[in-house]
Design a protein around this motif. Structure first.
Motif, PDB file in Angstrom:
ATOM      1  N   GLN A 152       1.908   8.222  11.490  1.00 54.10           N
ATOM      2  CA  GLN A 152       0.765   7.322  11.660  1.00 54.10           C
ATOM      3  C   GLN A 152       1.123   6.039  12.415  1.00 54.10           C
ATOM      4  O   GLN A 152       0.382   5.054  12.374  1.00 54.10           O
ATOM      5  N   HIS A 201      -4.260   3.241  -2.020  1.00 54.60           N
ATOM      6  CA  HIS A 201      -5.436   3.308  -1.144  1.00 54.60           C
ATOM      7  C   HIS A 201      -5.910   4.766  -1.110  1.00 54.60           C
ATOM      8  O   HIS A 201      -5.593   5.531  -0.205  1.00 54.60           O
ATOM      9  N   VAL A 241       3.861   4.245   4.903  1.00 51.24           N
ATOM     10  CA  VAL A 241       3.207   5.456   5.405  1.00 51.24           C
ATOM     11  C   VAL A 241       4.101   6.128   6.447  1.00 51.24           C
ATOM     12  O   VAL A 241       4.806   5.442   7.196  1.00 51.24           O
ATOM     13  N   HIS A 292       4.624  13.445  -0.153  1.00 53.36           N
ATOM     14  CA  HIS A 292       4.250  12.174  -0.767  1.00 53.36           C
ATOM     15  C   HIS A 292       5.405  11.536  -1.529  1.00 53.36           C
ATOM     16  O   HIS A 292       5.268  10.451  -2.069  1.00 53.36           O
ATOM     17  N   ASP A 299      -9.635   0.919   7.180  1.00 54.15           N
ATOM     18  CA  ASP A 299      -8.407   0.134   7.072  1.00 54.15           C
ATOM     19  C   ASP A 299      -8.633  -1.310   7.514  1.00 54.15           C
ATOM     20  O   ASP A 299      -8.036  -2.244   6.953  1.00 54.15           O
ATOM     21  N   TYR A 315     -11.204   6.368   9.627  1.00 50.72           N
ATOM     22  CA  TYR A 315     -10.037   5.892   8.867  1.00 50.72           C
ATOM     23  C   TYR A 315      -9.711   4.449   9.252  1.00 50.72           C
ATOM     24  O   TYR A 315      -9.515   3.585   8.384  1.00 50.72           O
ATOM     25  N   ARG A 362      -8.164  -7.485   1.510  1.00 48.33           N
ATOM     26  CA  ARG A 362      -6.888  -7.858   0.876  1.00 48.33           C
ATOM     27  C   ARG A 362      -6.525  -9.305   1.187  1.00 48.33           C
ATOM     28  O   ARG A 362      -6.021 -10.026   0.325  1.00 48.33           O
ATOM     29  N   TYR A 375       2.486  -1.380   4.486  1.00 51.24           N
ATOM     30  CA  TYR A 375       1.902  -0.033   4.421  1.00 51.24           C
ATOM     31  C   TYR A 375       3.045   0.963   4.468  1.00 51.24           C
ATOM     32  O   TYR A 375       3.685   1.116   5.503  1.00 51.24           O
ATOM     33  N   HIS A 407      -1.698   4.761  14.647  1.00 51.22           N
ATOM     34  CA  HIS A 407      -2.816   4.207  13.874  1.00 51.22           C
ATOM     35  C   HIS A 407      -2.550   2.752  13.477  1.00 51.22           C
ATOM     36  O   HIS A 407      -3.392   1.882  13.641  1.00 51.22           O
ATOM     37  N   PHE A 408      -1.344   2.510  12.948  1.00 57.01           N
ATOM     38  CA  PHE A 408      -1.058   1.145  12.484  1.00 57.01           C
ATOM     39  C   PHE A 408      -0.922   0.167  13.644  1.00 57.01           C
ATOM     40  O   PHE A 408      -1.412  -0.958  13.573  1.00 57.01           O
ATOM     41  N   ASN A 414      -4.509  11.536  -1.797  1.00 58.14           N
ATOM     42  CA  ASN A 414      -5.798  12.057  -1.365  1.00 58.14           C
ATOM     43  C   ASN A 414      -6.446  12.834  -2.500  1.00 58.14           C
ATOM     44  O   ASN A 414      -5.847  13.762  -3.049  1.00 58.14           O
ATOM     45  N   GLY A 460      -7.369   8.338  -0.806  1.00 59.10           N
ATOM     46  CA  GLY A 460      -8.099   9.066   0.235  1.00 59.10           C
ATOM     47  C   GLY A 460      -9.279   9.754  -0.441  1.00 59.10           C
ATOM     48  O   GLY A 460      -9.174  10.908  -0.850  1.00 59.10           O
ATOM     49  N   ASP A 479       0.884  -1.166   0.000  1.00 57.37           N
ATOM     50  CA  ASP A 479       0.000   0.000   0.000  1.00 57.37           C
ATOM     51  C   ASP A 479       0.924   1.219   0.000  1.00 57.37           C
ATOM     52  O   ASP A 479       1.671   1.429   0.956  1.00 57.37           O
ATOM     53  N   SER A 516      -0.844   6.248  -2.028  1.00 64.32           N
ATOM     54  CA  SER A 516      -2.165   6.463  -1.449  1.00 64.32           C
ATOM     55  C   SER A 516      -2.571   7.936  -1.381  1.00 64.32           C
ATOM     56  O   SER A 516      -2.740   8.510  -0.307  1.00 64.32           O
TER      57      SER A 516
HETATM   58  N1  ARG Z   1      -4.148   8.829   2.340  1.00 62.45           N
HETATM   59  C1  ARG Z   1      -3.468   8.644   3.584  1.00 62.45           C
HETATM   60  C2  ARG Z   1      -2.680   9.909   3.940  1.00 62.45           C
HETATM   61  O1  ARG Z   1      -2.338  10.674   3.075  1.00 62.45           O
HETATM   62  C3  ARG Z   1      -2.514   7.493   3.561  1.00 62.45           C
HETATM   63  C4  ARG Z   1      -3.158   6.154   3.434  1.00 62.45           C
HETATM   64  C5  ARG Z   1      -2.240   5.050   3.781  1.00 62.45           C
HETATM   65  N2  ARG Z   1      -2.778   3.760   3.622  1.00 62.45           N
HETATM   66  C6  ARG Z   1      -3.652   3.192   4.478  1.00 62.45           C
HETATM   67  N3  ARG Z   1      -4.133   2.033   4.167  1.00 62.45           N
HETATM   68  N4  ARG Z   1      -3.988   3.767   5.597  1.00 62.45           N
HETATM   69  O2  ARG Z   1      -2.387  10.103   5.099  1.00 62.45           O
END
Ligand code: ARG
Length: 558
Positions: free
Chosen positions: A331, A156, A327, A130, A307, A303, A314, A325, A334-335, A121, A158, A116, A119
């Protein structure tokens, strides 16, 4: 050839596992002493002998072979010398025979890795923040594929949230079709910024209503939304093409709209959902974390809810072996939370979820600010780098043909390499001058080395056959680096660290350049000349393979 493995397999140390021996084998600081060394003080305790005695007894029983030509015990170290001629012969053969496949493997054995990344937005700026996820993810994607994995690249998107209601509201008020069509994502972003600056209470209410309309399938609201989405995707596609990244799926957050309820039901069934101030949460206090929010008090999903639904989808769809992921570390929580929830749900594959976290990228002049529309667009950074590359080339080599094309490869390569040169978790400051430095540890330096090697090959050709002469230190160093490439790739995949590949490329380029300046190639005597040409061709191929995995092209001339 993995010499460390070969040596470890031949050594028997009572009470010490082969893996332990393997990981203890290191490169000696001084190559005169040997090519590999095993410090024996680590085994003194288990073996109840002094390191000196251990090294001596191991040396006396070690039998040399076609790969290891010499072993000696010095001050508690066991030093090994590699049979260089045999190595040179094997490595050159492998590289030249395998060509662009050199370094690839079947270690993935068809296992699937979902990645992933990027991703983006919808309707929001695609900015320098990014860069890392896009190029890190893109490199991991190519790397895993190269190592025989079945890879699934997932963007993924946004594309879910109240901001789309705001956007439609702003568009209805201030926007017009031609302007948005013309200005694309920039025009959409301006509308969004304007909304945030000027919205009245009345407009906020209207925006919520538009969001509800999108949700309930209203035709007009959805048309506008889809239009914004297609403009955003068209825009980012241009950048993806430049950076050479691809995706197999663009299933974004919206895609999971109808896939969240089963997750919520399952959470309920497993007694994991708790009410808190009207919201539905999974309590993670026993694990030292804030609760994972599943439904807001107004019933809206979050969010994390999407996920969770995406992870289950998946697993069902791709039956992944690993799901990555890529990212930013912002975050982390979050993960951690959402992986924990999967574990609490009793999903044995929760352990296969990996957050590949990376640090921040800022510009040298500190111009990065996402507040109120002040952003550094990634596209501008790339364009500026290409422009600068163009002027550097004009200065260095004004008569070069296809300058535009070369500047593009150099500029884009500089951006990618600059983002992939450090440990991913480190925050980096992006500097145009630094990434375009021909003498630095840069993509440009590696590309320039490729052009140099290419020019040698253009003049001398790739020999049909060659014999391995007595090797100089510079030549041996190149050979050893070439031999390392497959294990560097393996290591990079295991650690999710493309920087190991970029660092390898710089190291190999430096070693090649030392060889280039120390040894004559085209004017060498017959016999030696053929070998040196083969060595040059093998270096060029390996550098190209390394750059290719990072998404960088090597121009023939520079
Ligand atoms: N769009 C999100 C951002 O810009 C990131 C997404 C990452 N992927 C996920 N499965 N959460 O923060």
């Amino acid at each position: 050839m993995d010499y460390k493995k070969h040596i470890a397999e031949k050594l028997i140390v009572e009470g010490v596992s082969q893996e332990e021996i393997y990981s203890s084998i290191a490169l000696p600081p001084n190559t005169e002493m040997g090519d590999y060394a095993l410090p024996c003080f680590k085994f003194a305790k288990v073996m109840r002998k002094s390191p000196v005695m251990i090294a001596e007894s191991l040396a006396s029983t070690f039998v040399c072979d076609e790969h290891i030509s010499d072993v000696s015990a010095i001050n508690g170290y066991l030093n090994f010398k590699v049979n260089k001629l045999g190595l040179a012969d094997r490595v050159l053969k492998s590289v030249l025979e395998q060509g662009e496949k050199y370094g690839s493997s079947t270690m993935g054995n068809g296992k699937t890795v979902c990645i992933d990344y990027s991703s983006v937005n919808i309707a929001k700026p695609f900015h320098i923040g990014h860069l890392s996820t896009t190029v890190l993810g893109g490199a991991l994607y190519k790397l895993f594929k190269y190592l025989g994995y079945n890879t699934v690249g997932i963007n993924h998107l946004g594309d879910y949230g109240t901001q789309f209601g705001k956007l439609i509201c702003a568009y209805k008020r201030w926007g017009n079709k031609e302007e948005v069509e013309q200005g694309g994502i920039h025009a959409i972003n301006e509308l969004y910024v304007r909304f945030n600056n000027e919205a009245t209470e009345e407009m906020e209410v209207e925006a919520r209503e538009y969001f509800r309309l999108i949700e309930s399938g209203d035709k007009e609201a959805n048309e506008i939304f889809e239009w914004f989405k297609s403009l955003t995707l068209k825009y980012v596609q241009k950048i993806y093409d430049k950076l050479g990244v691809t995706f197999d799926s663009y299933a974004g957050e919206r895609f999971y709209t109808d896939k969240m309820q089963p997750v919520i039901d399952e959470l309920k069934e497993k007694n994991l959902l708790v009410e808190s101030d009207g919201a539905q949460i999974v309590d993670l206090e026993p694990y030292g974390m804030a609760p994972c929010l599943i439904l807001r008090s107004d019933g809206a999903s979050l969010y994390a809810t999407r996920d969770l639904a995406a992870a289950l989808y998946r697993k069902n769809t791709y039956d992944f072996d690993k799901c990555l992921y890529v990212v930013a570390y912002q975050q982390n929580l979050h993960f951690k939370q959402f992986f924990k929830v999967l574990e609490l749900m009793g999903k044995p594959w929760a352990k296969d979820m990996v957050h590949v976290a990376y640090g921040m990228v800022s510009l040298e002049d500190g111009a990065m600010s996402t507040r109120k529309g002040k952003v550094v667009w990634l596209e501008d950074v790339i364009n500026k780098c290409v422009e600068k590359a163009h002027s550097v080339i004009n200065e260095k080599n004004p008569n070069l043909e296809n300058k535009e094309d070369i500047a593009e490869k150099v500029g884009v390569g500089a951006v990618i390499f600059g983002a992939l040169y450090n440990n991913k978790i480190k925050d980096i400051t992006f500097s145009y001058d630094k990434v375009l430095n021909f003498e630095g540890e840069t993509g440009v330096y590696v590309q320039y080395t490729c052009a140099r090697a290419n020019s040698v090959i253009q003049k001398g050709g790739i020999p049909e056959s060659y014999a391995i002469p007595q090797l100089s230190v510079a030549e041996t160093e190149v050979i050893k680096a070439l031999a390392d490439f497959p294990s560097v790739l393996k290591d990079a995949a295991e650690k999710y660290e493309p920087c190991l590949i970029s660092r390898f490329a710089v190291d190999l380029a430096q070693k090649f350049n030392k060889f280039y300046f120390d040894c004559k190639i085209l004017t060498a005597e017959d016999g030696v000349k053929q070998f040196r040409l083969a060595l040059t061709a093998a270096t060029l191929q390996t550098l190209k393979n390394a750059l290719g995995i990072l998404g960088i092209k090597a121009p023939d001339k520079m």
